[in-house]
Design a protein around this motif. Structure first.
Motif, PDB file in Angstrom:
ATOM      1  N   PHE A 101      35.095 119.687  20.925  1.00 28.09           N
ATOM      2  CA  PHE A 101      35.408 120.142  22.287  1.00 28.09           C
ATOM      3  C   PHE A 101      34.228 120.899  22.888  1.00 28.09           C
ATOM      4  O   PHE A 101      33.870 120.695  24.058  1.00 28.09           O
ATOM      5  CB  PHE A 101      36.652 121.035  22.253  1.00 28.09           C
ATOM      6  CG  PHE A 101      36.921 121.769  23.535  1.00 28.09           C
ATOM      7  CD1 PHE A 101      37.334 121.085  24.672  1.00 28.09           C
ATOM      8  CD2 PHE A 101      36.759 123.145  23.608  1.00 28.09           C
ATOM      9  CE1 PHE A 101      37.576 121.756  25.865  1.00 28.09           C
ATOM     10  CE2 PHE A 101      37.000 123.834  24.792  1.00 28.09           C
ATOM     11  CZ  PHE A 101      37.408 123.137  25.926  1.00 28.09           C
ATOM     12  N   LYS A 104      31.506 118.482  23.925  1.00 24.02           N
ATOM     13  CA  LYS A 104      31.863 117.775  25.161  1.00 24.02           C
ATOM     14  C   LYS A 104      31.642 118.658  26.385  1.00 24.02           C
ATOM     15  O   LYS A 104      31.130 118.206  27.408  1.00 24.02           O
ATOM     16  CB  LYS A 104      33.332 117.325  25.093  1.00 24.02           C
ATOM     17  CG  LYS A 104      33.599 116.177  24.142  1.00 24.02           C
ATOM     18  CD  LYS A 104      35.068 115.782  24.186  1.00 24.02           C
ATOM     19  CE  LYS A 104      35.353 114.592  23.289  1.00 24.02           C
ATOM     20  NZ  LYS A 104      36.792 114.206  23.314  1.00 24.02           N
ATOM     21  N   VAL A 105      32.035 119.922  26.261  1.00 22.63           N
ATOM     22  CA  VAL A 105      31.879 120.846  27.395  1.00 22.63           C
ATOM     23  C   VAL A 105      30.403 121.096  27.683  1.00 22.63           C
ATOM     24  O   VAL A 105      29.979 121.143  28.851  1.00 22.63           O
ATOM     25  CB  VAL A 105      32.606 122.180  27.110  1.00 22.63           C
ATOM     26  CG1 VAL A 105      32.276 123.219  28.179  1.00 22.63           C
ATOM     27  CG2 VAL A 105      34.108 121.952  27.035  1.00 22.63           C
ATOM     28  N   ASP A 108      29.125 117.791  29.256  1.00 19.66           N
ATOM     29  CA  ASP A 108      29.708 117.453  30.556  1.00 19.66           C
ATOM     30  C   ASP A 108      30.624 118.583  31.038  1.00 19.66           C
ATOM     31  O   ASP A 108      31.851 118.466  31.007  1.00 19.66           O
ATOM     32  CB  ASP A 108      30.504 116.142  30.416  1.00 19.66           C
ATOM     33  CG  ASP A 108      31.051 115.649  31.745  1.00 19.66           C
ATOM     34  OD1 ASP A 108      30.552 116.102  32.799  1.00 19.66           O
ATOM     35  OD2 ASP A 108      31.987 114.816  31.721  1.00 19.66           O
ATOM     36  N   HIS A 111      33.741 118.281  33.775  1.00 15.60           N
ATOM     37  CA  HIS A 111      35.088 117.786  33.437  1.00 15.60           C
ATOM     38  C   HIS A 111      35.714 118.616  32.315  1.00 15.60           C
ATOM     39  O   HIS A 111      36.392 118.085  31.423  1.00 15.60           O
ATOM     40  CB  HIS A 111      35.025 116.317  33.019  1.00 15.60           C
ATOM     41  CG  HIS A 111      34.546 115.402  34.096  1.00 15.60           C
ATOM     42  ND1 HIS A 111      33.232 115.028  34.226  1.00 15.60           N
ATOM     43  CD2 HIS A 111      35.216 114.805  35.127  1.00 15.60           C
ATOM     44  CE1 HIS A 111      33.098 114.225  35.263  1.00 15.60           C
ATOM     45  NE2 HIS A 111      34.282 114.072  35.842  1.00 15.60           N
ATOM     46  N   ASP A 114      39.511 118.163  31.801  1.00 22.60           N
ATOM     47  CA  ASP A 114      39.854 116.914  31.103  1.00 22.60           C
ATOM     48  C   ASP A 114      39.592 117.048  29.607  1.00 22.60           C
ATOM     49  O   ASP A 114      40.394 116.585  28.777  1.00 22.60           O
ATOM     50  CB  ASP A 114      39.039 115.750  31.669  1.00 22.60           C
ATOM     51  CG  ASP A 114      39.411 115.439  33.112  1.00 22.60           C
ATOM     52  OD1 ASP A 114      40.531 115.794  33.510  1.00 22.60           O
ATOM     53  OD2 ASP A 114      38.576 114.847  33.826  1.00 22.60           O
ATOM     54  N   HIS A 115      38.465 117.671  29.259  1.00 23.52           N
ATOM     55  CA  HIS A 115      38.137 117.852  27.848  1.00 23.52           C
ATOM     56  C   HIS A 115      39.153 118.758  27.160  1.00 23.52           C
ATOM     57  O   HIS A 115      39.541 118.506  26.010  1.00 23.52           O
ATOM     58  CB  HIS A 115      36.734 118.457  27.695  1.00 23.52           C
ATOM     59  CG  HIS A 115      35.645 117.605  28.267  1.00 23.52           C
ATOM     60  ND1 HIS A 115      35.661 116.228  28.177  1.00 23.52           N
ATOM     61  CD2 HIS A 115      34.497 117.934  28.928  1.00 23.52           C
ATOM     62  CE1 HIS A 115      34.579 115.743  28.757  1.00 23.52           C
ATOM     63  NE2 HIS A 115      33.858 116.754  29.220  1.00 23.52           N
ATOM     64  N   SER A 118      42.375 116.853  26.600  1.00 27.54           N
ATOM     65  CA  SER A 118      42.160 115.934  25.477  1.00 27.54           C
ATOM     66  C   SER A 118      42.187 116.679  24.145  1.00 27.54           C
ATOM     67  O   SER A 118      42.741 116.193  23.154  1.00 27.54           O
ATOM     68  CB  SER A 118      40.821 115.214  25.647  1.00 27.54           C
ATOM     69  OG  SER A 118      40.543 114.392  24.544  1.00 27.54           O
ATOM     70  N   PHE A 119      41.620 117.884  24.140  1.00 28.01           N
ATOM     71  CA  PHE A 119      41.591 118.711  22.935  1.00 28.01           C
ATOM     72  C   PHE A 119      43.013 119.092  22.512  1.00 28.01           C
ATOM     73  O   PHE A 119      43.379 118.956  21.331  1.00 28.01           O
ATOM     74  CB  PHE A 119      40.763 119.968  23.208  1.00 28.01           C
ATOM     75  CG  PHE A 119      40.845 121.025  22.159  1.00 28.01           C
ATOM     76  CD1 PHE A 119      40.235 120.854  20.924  1.00 28.01           C
ATOM     77  CD2 PHE A 119      41.539 122.204  22.398  1.00 28.01           C
ATOM     78  CE1 PHE A 119      40.322 121.831  19.947  1.00 28.01           C
ATOM     79  CE2 PHE A 119      41.626 123.186  21.426  1.00 28.01           C
ATOM     80  CZ  PHE A 119      41.016 123.001  20.200  1.00 28.01           C
TER      81      PHE A 119
END
Length: 333
Positions: A101, A104-105, A108, A111, A114-115, A118-119
């Protein structure tokens, strides 16, 4: 006096960790009182100790009286290791997914919502699976591994010769070893299935892409085999927590599990399609390295040697795990 220690150990080892100390004190007092009643001021002999222990009866039955429960999926012998493995696995899963996570952050940040969603969804889906697999493994060991003594051994007439030997400190397995291995295995599972296992490419200070080390298609098709191998490895470490010391049976289990794992690892990792076949091409395009140039050949040599040594080190690790157990058994035999 060794018989008394072995008897107390045979009872307390079947109880939850929280009860063992109190039960041990109570048993010592009970045995001492029974010996005093028999002997008075006289000397205690081995025959008197044997009579008292035989009067107390089968340690399994006595442990059940202290435990207060007779039916279970995972019994008191395995319960503490089960809880330990469960906690370790779940914590490792959360840490690994938190790292993903965070990556991803960082890559990007726009978003992030969204991440985060998803986490949370991944946590909700993966944790019950982890609990289920760990419970299935320990439940299988309880049922098929002879640990469930109520099912297999209650009808057997108990004798003093059935008392287990006291744990040998030379064979003891430090709890930190299997715990560290389980954490590593969980993290390894996320690494193998993560799209971020590769070289991160940035352009103008911003993230561009990831050049994966592994062939995504092969990983997807080999996922059942990967899960199987990692599951066997976790089972092996869980058995170390259960037995707490090296025994011939544990060494045999380790050899069998490692032999199967070794065969699957060799087959998978020596496949030409396991590693990303386009790794050098993608790397050369990103960094504008001419194919056939000196720099290209140097990087290609490093890549080939690295992938070869990863396979070799995995094989050495599995083989050494088998050998080390045999050595420890022979040293104290």
């Amino acid at each position: 006096m060794e018989l008394i220690e072995r008897y107390i150990y045979a009872v307390t080892r079947r109880l939850p960790q929280s009860q063992r100390e109190d039960v041990e004190k109570e048993l010592r007092g009970l045995i001492a009182d029974m010996l005093d009643e028999r002997m008075g001021e006289g000397e205690v002999s081995d025959s008197h100790i044997e009579d008292v222990l035989l009067e107390l009866g089968d340690p399994r039955q006595l442990a059940r009286q202290y435990g207060g429960k007779n039916k279970y999926i995972i019994g008191p012998v395995l319960f503490d290791p089960y809880i330990s493995v469960l906690k370790i696995t779940l914590i490792s899963i959360v840490i690994a997914m938190s790292v993903v996570f965070g990556i991803k952050v960082a890559i990007d940040p726009i978003h992030i919502i969204d991440h985060f969603v998803s986490f949370i969804v991944s946590i909700i889906m993966v944790i019950p699976q982890g609990v289920g697999w760990i419970t299935l493994v320990f439940g299988s060991v309880e049922y098929f591994g002879g640990i469930n003594e109520q099912k297999f051994n209650v009808q057997k007439t108990w004798k003093l010769a059935d008392l287990p030997a006291l744990p040998d400190t030379k064979r003891q397995i430090k709890r930190t070893e299997p715990i560290a291995s389980i954490v590593f295995l969980v993290l390894l599972a996320f690494i193998f299935t993560s799209q971020y296992f590769g070289i991160f490419v940035f352009k103008n200070g911003e993230f561009s892409t990831v050049i994966p080390f592994l062939n995504k298609e092969t990983i997807i098709t080999s996922l059942p085999a990967i899960i199987f191998i990692l599951g066997l490895a976790v089972l092996k470490e869980a058995l170390k927590l259960v037995y707490e010391r090296w025994t011939k049976k544990l060494v045999l289990y380790t050899i069998l599990i490692n032999a199967v794992s070794l065969a699957v690892v060799i087959i998978m990792m020596t496949m030409s399609s396991f590693w990303n076949p386009n790794f050098m091409l993608e790397l050369s395009q990103v960094h504008e390295i001419s194919i056939g140039s000196g720099a290209y050949k140097t990087i290609e040599t490093i890549w080939n040697i690295s992938t070869r040594w990863i396979v070799i080190m995995l094989i050495i690790g599995l083989v050494w795990d088998m050998i080390s157990g045999v050595i420890k058994i022979r040293k104290v035999a």
